[in-house]
Design an enzyme around this catalytic site. Structure first.
Site, short mmCIF file in Angstrom:
data_model
loop_
_atom_site.label_atom_id
_atom_site.label_comp_id
_atom_site.label_asym_id
_atom_site.label_seq_id
_atom_site.Cartn_x
_atom_site.Cartn_y
_atom_site.Cartn_z
N THR A 1 13.11 -82.24 -40.45
CA THR A 1 13.66 -82.89 -41.63
C THR A 1 13.19 -82.09 -42.85
OG1 THR A 1 11.75 -84.33 -41.79
CG2 THR A 1 13.62 -85.18 -40.55
N SER B 1 6.65 -65.82 -27.86
CA SER B 1 6.32 -66.29 -26.51
C SER B 1 6.98 -67.63 -26.20
CB SER B 1 4.80 -66.36 -26.30
OG SER B 1 4.24 -67.40 -27.07
N ASN B 2 7.16 -68.48 -27.19
CA ASN B 2 7.88 -69.75 -26.95
C ASN B 2 9.35 -69.48 -26.65
OD1 ASN B 2 6.20 -72.28 -27.24
ND2 ASN B 2 5.51 -71.13 -29.03
N ASN C 1 11.51 -77.88 -34.00
CA ASN C 1 10.40 -76.97 -34.28
C ASN C 1 9.25 -77.29 -33.35
OD1 ASN C 1 8.86 -75.03 -35.79
ND2 ASN C 1 7.83 -76.72 -36.84
N HIS D 1 5.03 -77.14 -33.45
CA HIS D 1 3.92 -76.98 -34.38
C HIS D 1 2.62 -77.07 -33.59
CE1 HIS D 1 1.88 -77.01 -38.22
NE2 HIS D 1 1.11 -77.98 -37.76
N LEU E 1 7.96 -80.52 -44.70
CA LEU E 1 7.32 -79.55 -43.80
C LEU E 1 6.55 -80.25 -42.68
CD1 LEU E 1 6.65 -76.45 -43.44
CD2 LEU E 1 4.53 -76.94 -44.66
N ASP E 2 6.84 -79.84 -41.43
CA ASP E 2 6.10 -80.32 -40.25
C ASP E 2 6.10 -81.84 -40.09
OD1 ASP E 2 5.52 -77.68 -39.67
OD2 ASP E 2 3.65 -77.71 -40.80
N GLN F 1 0.30 -74.69 -23.37
CA GLN F 1 0.98 -76.00 -23.33
C GLN F 1 2.28 -75.99 -24.13
OE1 GLN F 1 0.02 -78.38 -21.17
NE2 GLN F 1 -1.31 -76.66 -20.62
N GLU F 2 2.32 -75.19 -25.20
CA GLU F 2 3.58 -75.05 -25.94
C GLU F 2 4.68 -74.57 -24.99
OE1 GLU F 2 3.46 -73.09 -29.78
OE2 GLU F 2 1.31 -73.45 -29.97
C1 GAR Z 1 3.08 -70.89 -32.00
O1 GAR Z 1 1.75 -71.26 -31.76
C2 GAR Z 1 3.79 -71.94 -32.83
O2 GAR Z 1 3.38 -73.24 -32.53
C3 GAR Z 1 3.33 -71.54 -34.21
O3 GAR Z 1 3.37 -70.13 -34.22
C4 GAR Z 1 3.14 -69.65 -32.90
C5 GAR Z 1 4.26 -68.72 -32.51
O4 GAR Z 1 4.02 -68.09 -31.29
N1 GAR Z 1 4.19 -72.10 -35.21
C6 GAR Z 1 3.77 -72.46 -36.43
O5 GAR Z 1 2.64 -72.31 -36.80
C7 GAR Z 1 4.84 -73.08 -37.30
N2 GAR Z 1 4.28 -73.56 -38.52
P1 GAR Z 1 5.18 -67.35 -30.51
O6 GAR Z 1 5.89 -66.43 -31.50
O7 GAR Z 1 4.47 -66.56 -29.45
O8 GAR Z 1 6.12 -68.38 -29.94
#
Ligand code: GAR
Length: 193
Positions: free
Chosen positions: A145, A13-14, A111, A113, A148-149, A177-178
């Protein structure tokens, strides 16, 4: 053209939010940029369907077919490099990346998170925020970097944690919000690229 390569593992979705922003805000004319390819480590990632429907090249690289993390990441870097990317976007790409891979793309690797970093790196961020009694949660776009995260914070958004929240309802609120901050952060990078 500044090429964007987006890596996904699932719903995407992102990735879809970035593709839609690129179309609606005409990133081709504004930044000379386009989403050149979507790469998934899972053949059944739902996001691949959306990408194909939008005329974007897709690639699947199954990590299970490789003997080591290093071998997978080396091939992944090769696949990405074929698209000569200005920006590489991790969008729900659920793999820990090797230092070699990160170094190769450092400065153009971002990325998202689902927490307000530096709080709650790793997995199960929403349940952990609820368990900790947080009143606010959110999401972070950061430069990648080797750790992780961790990495320079490029953008963040905050949402309330409501008393009746479950990990799922909180995740859904954060995800909306992402979809706002990730396209915005990528656009800002393209402006500088
Ligand atoms: C999102 O919430 C993203 O922030 C998270 O996975 C989801 C993916 O959703 N990422 C992590 O947890 C990375 N460690 P999407 O496939 O619908 O974009």
């Amino acid at each position: 053209m500044k090429n964007i390569v987006i890596l996904i593992s699932g719903g995407g979705s992102n990735m879809a939010a970035i593709v839609k922003a690129a179309q609606q805000q005409d990133w081709a004319h504004r930044y000379g940029a386009r989403v050149a390819a979507v790469v998934s480590n899972k053949a059944d990632a739902k996001g691949l369907v959306f990408a194909r429907e939008h005329g974007i090249a897709t690639e699947v690289l199954d990590h299970k077919k490789f003997d080591s993390r290093e071998a997978f990441d080396a091939k992944l870097a090769q696949v990405i490099d074929q698209h000569n990317p200005a920006v590489v976007v991790l969008a729900g790409f659920m793999r820990i990346l090797t230092p070699g891979f990160v170094q190769h793309f450092e400065g153009r690797l971002v990325n998202i998170h689902p927490s307000l970093l530096p709080a709650f790196t790793g997995l199960h961020t929403h349940q952990r925020a609820i368990d900790a009694g947080c009143k606010f949660a959110g999401c972070t776009v950061h430069g990648v970097t080797a750790k992780l995260d961790v990495g320079p914070i490029l953008d963040q958004a905050v949402v309330p944690v409501l008393p009746e929240d479950t990990a799922d309802t909180l995740a859904a609120r954060v995800l909306t919000q992402e979809h706002v901050i990730y396209p915005r952060a990528v656009a800002a990078l393209l402006q500088k690229a």
